[in-house]
Design a protein around this motif. Structure first.
Motif, short mmCIF file in Angstrom:
data_model
loop_
_atom_site.label_atom_id
_atom_site.label_comp_id
_atom_site.label_asym_id
_atom_site.label_seq_id
_atom_site.Cartn_x
_atom_site.Cartn_y
_atom_site.Cartn_z
N ILE A 21 0.82 -1.21 0.00
CA ILE A 21 0.00 0.00 0.00
C ILE A 21 0.85 1.26 0.00
O ILE A 21 0.67 2.16 -0.83
N LEU A 22 1.81 1.34 0.93
CA LEU A 22 2.61 2.56 1.04
C LEU A 22 3.53 2.76 -0.16
O LEU A 22 3.83 3.90 -0.54
N GLU A 23 3.98 1.68 -0.77
CA GLU A 23 4.82 1.82 -1.97
C GLU A 23 4.02 2.45 -3.10
O GLU A 23 4.56 3.28 -3.86
N GLU A 24 2.77 2.07 -3.22
CA GLU A 24 1.92 2.66 -4.27
C GLU A 24 1.68 4.14 -3.99
O GLU A 24 1.66 4.96 -4.91
N ALA A 26 3.73 6.09 -2.36
CA ALA A 26 5.01 6.80 -2.55
C ALA A 26 5.28 7.08 -4.02
O ALA A 26 5.91 8.07 -4.37
N LYS A 27 4.82 6.20 -4.90
CA LYS A 27 5.05 6.40 -6.34
C LYS A 27 4.38 7.67 -6.85
O LYS A 27 4.85 8.28 -7.81
N VAL A 28 3.28 8.05 -6.23
CA VAL A 28 2.52 9.22 -6.68
C VAL A 28 3.30 10.50 -6.41
O VAL A 28 3.34 11.42 -7.25
N GLY A 29 3.92 10.60 -5.22
CA GLY A 29 4.73 11.76 -4.88
C GLY A 29 3.96 13.04 -4.69
O GLY A 29 4.50 14.13 -4.91
N VAL A 30 2.70 12.94 -4.30
CA VAL A 30 1.86 14.13 -4.14
C VAL A 30 1.63 14.47 -2.67
O VAL A 30 1.49 15.63 -2.30
N PHE A 95 -4.74 8.98 4.86
CA PHE A 95 -4.69 7.65 4.26
C PHE A 95 -5.66 7.54 3.09
O PHE A 95 -5.30 7.01 2.03
N ARG A 96 -6.87 8.05 3.26
CA ARG A 96 -7.85 8.01 2.16
C ARG A 96 -7.35 8.82 0.97
O ARG A 96 -7.54 8.43 -0.19
N LYS A 97 -6.71 9.96 1.23
CA LYS A 97 -6.17 10.77 0.15
C LYS A 97 -5.11 9.98 -0.61
O LYS A 97 -5.06 10.01 -1.85
N GLY A 98 -4.26 9.27 0.12
CA GLY A 98 -3.25 8.45 -0.52
C GLY A 98 -3.86 7.37 -1.39
O GLY A 98 -3.36 7.07 -2.48
N LEU A 99 -4.95 6.77 -0.93
CA LEU A 99 -5.64 5.75 -1.73
C LEU A 99 -6.21 6.35 -3.01
O LEU A 99 -6.09 5.78 -4.09
N ILE A 103 -4.29 4.02 -5.84
CA ILE A 103 -4.91 2.77 -6.29
C ILE A 103 -6.43 2.85 -6.41
O ILE A 103 -7.05 1.89 -6.89
N CYS A 104 -7.01 3.97 -6.01
CA CYS A 104 -8.47 4.15 -6.10
C CYS A 104 -8.75 5.52 -6.72
O CYS A 104 -9.43 6.37 -6.13
N THR A 105 -8.23 5.76 -7.92
CA THR A 105 -8.24 7.10 -8.50
C THR A 105 -9.60 7.55 -9.01
O THR A 105 -9.76 8.71 -9.37
#
Length: 293
Positions: A21-24, A26-30, A95-99, A103-105
């Motif tokens: 989850i956290l790797e995904e 981190a890839k966004v970088g936002v 956490f929801r923002k990261g999702l 992975i839930c765009t």
């Protein structure tokens, strides 16, 4: 003096398309540094690492009750997790923002109490060790159910039904995988298996017109249909339906249908109703009202 780490646990992918989850995120970088820290702390509190440990058993979405404000859900695990203070709603929001950004765009930031649909649904389960504990598992023979007493091996008791004995087993087989289940009694489980779409020889439908007295200019009818599994072992059933007007003039048909093993009569009845509607709409195009019963 030197320090060394004897063992580093590397989480295993539980199923096809599974990721950390956290790797995904981190890839966004936002996310800001503070948001990243809060999302990571909430992930620790949830006691999950991989997407599969947070998503539903089907692998299509993350249920809202796990991540919404004031949620108390935490995964049950065989691992010893760090003692962490209970997160705030700001942790959950980060956490929801990261999702949403990873992975839930398709999810809107304004959506509340909605399940988070995964951009890439998870695939088949791998036969690997599972540190997250689930309520139920399935292998090729039966299901396993976990409660406060322990893990029970279900006893098949009809189509999709399993009786839960008091005896317990140590662990589910390695080749088993988590599934959703429902209770239909104090010691009985009900579960749905994925529908098999394998082709087989088509049953020829010799439709027999039982009655044909309904006028061609009929505008209102009552439509009644019924179906039954005549020979389940042979995959055969039958449908009969009739369209009737106020003068009791009718058009009626009967014909054989295919019946899936372990299927319920509701499916056959829907097939009958579908064929009835399709036939009367085509044969009596001037119909203004059809009342289905």
């Amino acid at each position: 003096m030197s320090l060394s780490i004897e063992h580093i646990r590397v989480p295993q992918r539980q199923r096809l398309y599974d990721r950390a989850i956290l790797e995904e995120m981190a890839k966004v970088g936002v996310l800001t540094q503070k948001e990243q820290l809060m999302a990571a702390e909430f992930r620790l509190w949830l006691r999950v690492t991989m997407i599969s440990e947070l998503a539903n058993e089907i692998g299509t979405e993350i249920e809202s009750y796990k991540i919404e404000n004031d949620s108390e859900w935490r995964a049950e695990s065989t691992l010893r997790w760090p003692n962490h203070i209970e997160p705030t709603n700001a942790h959950r929001a980060a956490f929801r923002k990261g999702l949403r950004l990873s992975i839930c765009t398709t999810m809107s930031p304004y959506a509340t109490r909605q399940d988070y649909k995964l951009d890439t649904p998870l695939g088949k389960w791998y036969p690997v060790r599972r540190d997250t504990l689930y309520a139920a598992y399935r292998d090729k023979d039966t299901v396993y159910y976990r409660d406060e007493i322990g893990l029970h091996k279900g006893i098949p008791n009809g189509p999709y039904k399993y009786k839960i004995p008091l005896d317990t087993v140590e662990a589910p087989p390695l080749k088993s995988h988590p599934i959703p289940v429902n209770f239909i009694g104090p010691d009985m489980l009900w579960t749905k298996r994925p529908r098999r779409m394998a082709r087989r020889p088509r049953l020829r439908q010799h439709k027999i017109v039982v009655s044909d007295t309904l006028p061609a200019d009929a505008t209102e009818i009552d439509l009644v249909s019924d179906a039954a599994a005549v020979h389940v072992s042979q995959g055969k059933g039958a449908v009969c339906w009739r369209a009737v007007n106020e003068e009791e003039q009718m058009y009626s048909q009967r014909f054989p249908i295919e019946v899936e093993k372990d299927s319920y009569s509701y499916r056959q009845e829907l097939i009958g109703l579908y064929h009835a509607l399709r036939t009367v709409i085509k044969k009596f195009p001037q119909l203004e009202q059809i009342r289905c019963h």
